[in-house]
Structure formats: structure tokens, C-alpha cells
Design an enzyme around this catalytic site. Structure first.
Site, PDB file in Angstrom:
ATOM      1  N   LYS A 144       0.837  -1.204   0.000  1.00  0.00           N
ATOM      2  CA  LYS A 144       0.000   0.000   0.000  1.00  0.00           C
ATOM      3  C   LYS A 144       0.873   1.255   0.000  1.00  0.00           C
ATOM      4  CE  LYS A 144      -3.720  -2.626   1.968  1.00  0.00           C
ATOM      5  NZ  LYS A 144      -4.389  -3.200   3.139  1.00  0.00           N
ATOM      6  N   ASP A 157     -11.371   1.811   3.252  1.00  0.00           N
ATOM      7  CA  ASP A 157     -11.622   0.386   3.008  1.00  0.00           C
ATOM      8  C   ASP A 157     -13.097   0.117   2.703  1.00  0.00           C
ATOM      9  OD1 ASP A 157      -9.480  -1.353   2.933  1.00  0.00           O
ATOM     10  OD2 ASP A 157      -9.288  -1.509   5.108  1.00  0.00           O
ATOM     11  N   GLN A 215      -4.977  -2.167   9.205  1.00  0.00           N
ATOM     12  CA  GLN A 215      -4.689  -3.456   8.568  1.00  0.00           C
ATOM     13  C   GLN A 215      -5.267  -4.589   9.412  1.00  0.00           C
ATOM     14  OE1 GLN A 215      -3.168  -3.913   5.466  1.00  0.00           O
ATOM     15  NE2 GLN A 215      -3.912  -5.987   5.799  1.00  0.00           N
TER      16      GLN A 215
END
Ligand code: NAP
Length: 285
Positions: free
Chosen positions: A53, A120, A97
Site C-alpha cells: 500500500k 476500506d 490493517q
């Protein structure tokens, strides 16, 4: 022989377009989008995703801050960090995460993220908006899958789509997006009887299970479009492989995605797109 949708190539093209767009932001808006990524612990899989990322952010010109915290962080400390990032006007996107250590309630953590910074698309309000067909941040993997299908010129409307797997991050939302594209969608899971009977009906088969080479050639209709979301280690070779037995299924499929180089790069690409979208929405507010 199937046409192969290369997520690697498509994502490279889309990232180059985003980089050109982001390059105009300092003049237009005085800064570039800023993505904050929280990594708890040192799980090698999570470290590798977070590194990917950061690399994609650099390619696109997005500022990326990775905040590393020890496995021992308490839930309260993590919620405190999220509250700080929520309040920081210089942060446009927040990503925690997953998975988190067992002593931390993932749902509570996700719900604590400001929904307008939820890159997300996992926040309950974003999920609710998706199911109510309202504007929202779409989860990255399902969003990337629809982009792949459209770019490959796959007709979705009116066709039979079968999804294997019903997770919150892939199976459920991709089924909803396929439904929104007017496919006739069937969801399957570990309790589905005669799975092959169902999957053989699929014009479009999306597989998100997490079992190496689970989908065999006999489960796939001749000429089907096969999207393989799985990321597994092949128990025989130790190499990365999908949920689909690629070598056996590819000759039968009309269109297929490889692993690696398929859905994975598109997920990160959509994360970049979501960060830009959150940034622009903040600028406009
Ligand atoms: P998950 O939360 O573990 O869900 C797996 C789903 O598969 C469940 O719904 C489960 O059914 C179903 N399933 C398991 N065994 C089955 C069987 N024998 N027959 C039919 N269905 C079965 O997994 P996930 O998070 O969706 O991830 C799935 C895979 O995609 C993993 O390999 C993951 O690493 C990968 N992934 C890749 C990306 C990417 O960007 N490429 C992103 C996310 C995930 P039940 O609900 O009945 O248990």
C-alpha cells in the site's frame, strides 16, 4: 484458451492516470491526499500488504504514513490513535490493517473510524449505504472486480453470476455490486449442497474462499468468466496460488484472472482511488 484479465496491467494504467490527476492537486488544493495506515504487530502477511500500500501510494503521489504499533497495544490505545487521526484535518484516509490481535474487537475499531475517512469501505454506515444503493466508499476488492469485468468488456446484465464465499469484505459486497449491475446472483458457501451443480450454471463465477485450487474444471461451465480472489500457498510448490485450479480451468473459461497479478493489484489500485475520492469529498465540504 481464455482471455486473461491482467490486474497488474490494468492497475498500472489506472495508477498512472491517478498519478497525473494527483500531480495537479498541489496547485489546485495546496496539498496531496494523505493516507494513514495502522499496522498492529508484525504478521508477515500484514507487513507485506502494508508495504504494498505504501509503494502504490508513492507511485500515485499520495502521502502515506504507516503507523506501526506493537501487538501488545490495548484496544483503548488503538481507539485513541484512531480518534487522533479522525480529528486531524490533514488526514484523508484511515486504514487499519486486518486482522487485529484477538484482544481487540475489530468491529469496534472499524466503527470508530470516521466514515468519511474509511477508505476500506468497511464502516457500518458505508456498508449500509452500499446495501441501500446510496453514495458510499465501496470496498476495494469488490470494486476492483467490477472494474476488471467492465474493462474486459464482460456483459454483466442479465447473466448468471455465482459467488463462492460470503465474507463481509469480498463475497457479500461483490454479490451486491453484481446485483446492482443487473446480474442474476447466487451466493454459495460452505453449507451449499452440490456446489458444482450451482457453479456450473455460472456465466460469471467469483471465487473467494481461501482454499488452494478448490475450484476444479468440472465445476466450471465451458465459456464462463472466472474471477479468482483467493490468495493461498500451493501446498505442493509453496508458491502463491488462487482458489481456482488455474491450469485445469483456464482452457475451459472464456475469461479468467490469474493469481498472482489478478484481483490483488486491483484491490490496492481501488484503495488509491478511494483515498483520492475521500480527499476530494473533504475538499468540497
Ligand atoms: P473468509 O472470510 O475466510 O470467507 C471464506 C468464505 O468461503 C466463507 O464464506 C466460507 O463459507 C466459504 N467457504 C469456505 N470453504 C468452503 C467450501 N468448501 N465450499 C464453499 N464455500 C466455502 O475469506 P475472505 O476474507 O473472503 O477471503 C477469501 C480469499 O480471498 C482468501 O484467500 C483471501 O486471502 C483472499 N482475499 C484476496 C483479496 C485480494 O485482494 N486479492 C482480498 C481479500 C481476500 P462459510 O461462510 O459457510 O464459512
Amino acid at each position: 484458451m481464455a482471455a486473461i484479465i491482467s490486474g497488474k496491467e490494468l492497475s498500472a494504467r489506472l495508477k498512472a492516470e491517478m498519478a497525473a490527476q494527483v500531480a495537479t492537486f498541489p496547485t489546485k488544493y495546496g496539498r496531496v491526499p494523505h493516507l494513514a495506515v495502522i499496522l498492529v504487530g508484525e504478521d508477515p502477511g500484514s507487513v507485506s500488504y502494508v508495504t504494498g500500500k505504501a509503494k502504490a501510494s508513492a507511485e500515485v503521489g499520495i502521502r502515506n504514513t504507516t503507523l506501526r504499533r506493537p501487538e501488545s497495544i490495548t484496544e483503548a490505545e488503538l481507539l485513541g490513535l484512531i480518534a487522533e487521526l479522525n480529528a486531524d484535518p490533514g488526514v484523508d484516509g484511515i486504514l487499519v490493517q486486518l486482522p487485529l490481535p484477538r484482544h481487540i474487537d475489530e468491529e469496534r475499531v472499524i466503527a470508530a473510524i470516521d466514515r468519511t475517512k474509511d477508505v476500506d469501505g468497511f464502516h457500518p454506515m458505508n456498508v449500509a449505504s452500499l446495501w441501500q444503493k446510496q453514495a458510499c466508499t465501496l470496498p476495494c476488492t469488490p470494486k476492483g472486480i467490477i472494474k476488471m469485468l467492465k474493462t474486459a468488456g464482460v456483459e454483466i446484465a442479465g447473466r448468471e453470476a455465482v459467488v463462492i464465499g460470503r465474507s463481509n469484505i469480498v463475497g457479500l459486497p461483490v454479490a451486491k455490486l453484481l446485483l446492482d449491475e443487473n446480474a442474476t446472483v447466487t451466493m454459495t458457501h460452505s453449507r451449499t449442497r452440490d456446489l458444482g451443480e450451482v457453479t456450473r450454471r455460472a456465466d460469471i463465477l467469483v471465487v473467494a474462499i481461501g482454499r488452494p485450487k478448490f475450484v476444479t474444471a468440472d465445476m466450471v461451465r465451458e465459456g464462463a468468466v472466472v474471477i479468482d480472489v483467493g490468495v493461498n500457498r500451493d501446498p505442493e510448490t509453496g508458491r502463491l496460488c488462487g482458489d481456482v485450479d488455474y491450469a485445469a480451468v483456464e482452457p475451459k473459461a472464456a475469461v479468467i484472472t490469474p493469481v498472482p497479478g489478478g484481483v490483488g493489484p486491483m484491490t490496492i489500485c481501488c484503495l488509491m482511488e478511494n483515498t483520492i475520492e475521500c480527499f476530494l469529498a473533504r475538499i468540497e465540504r
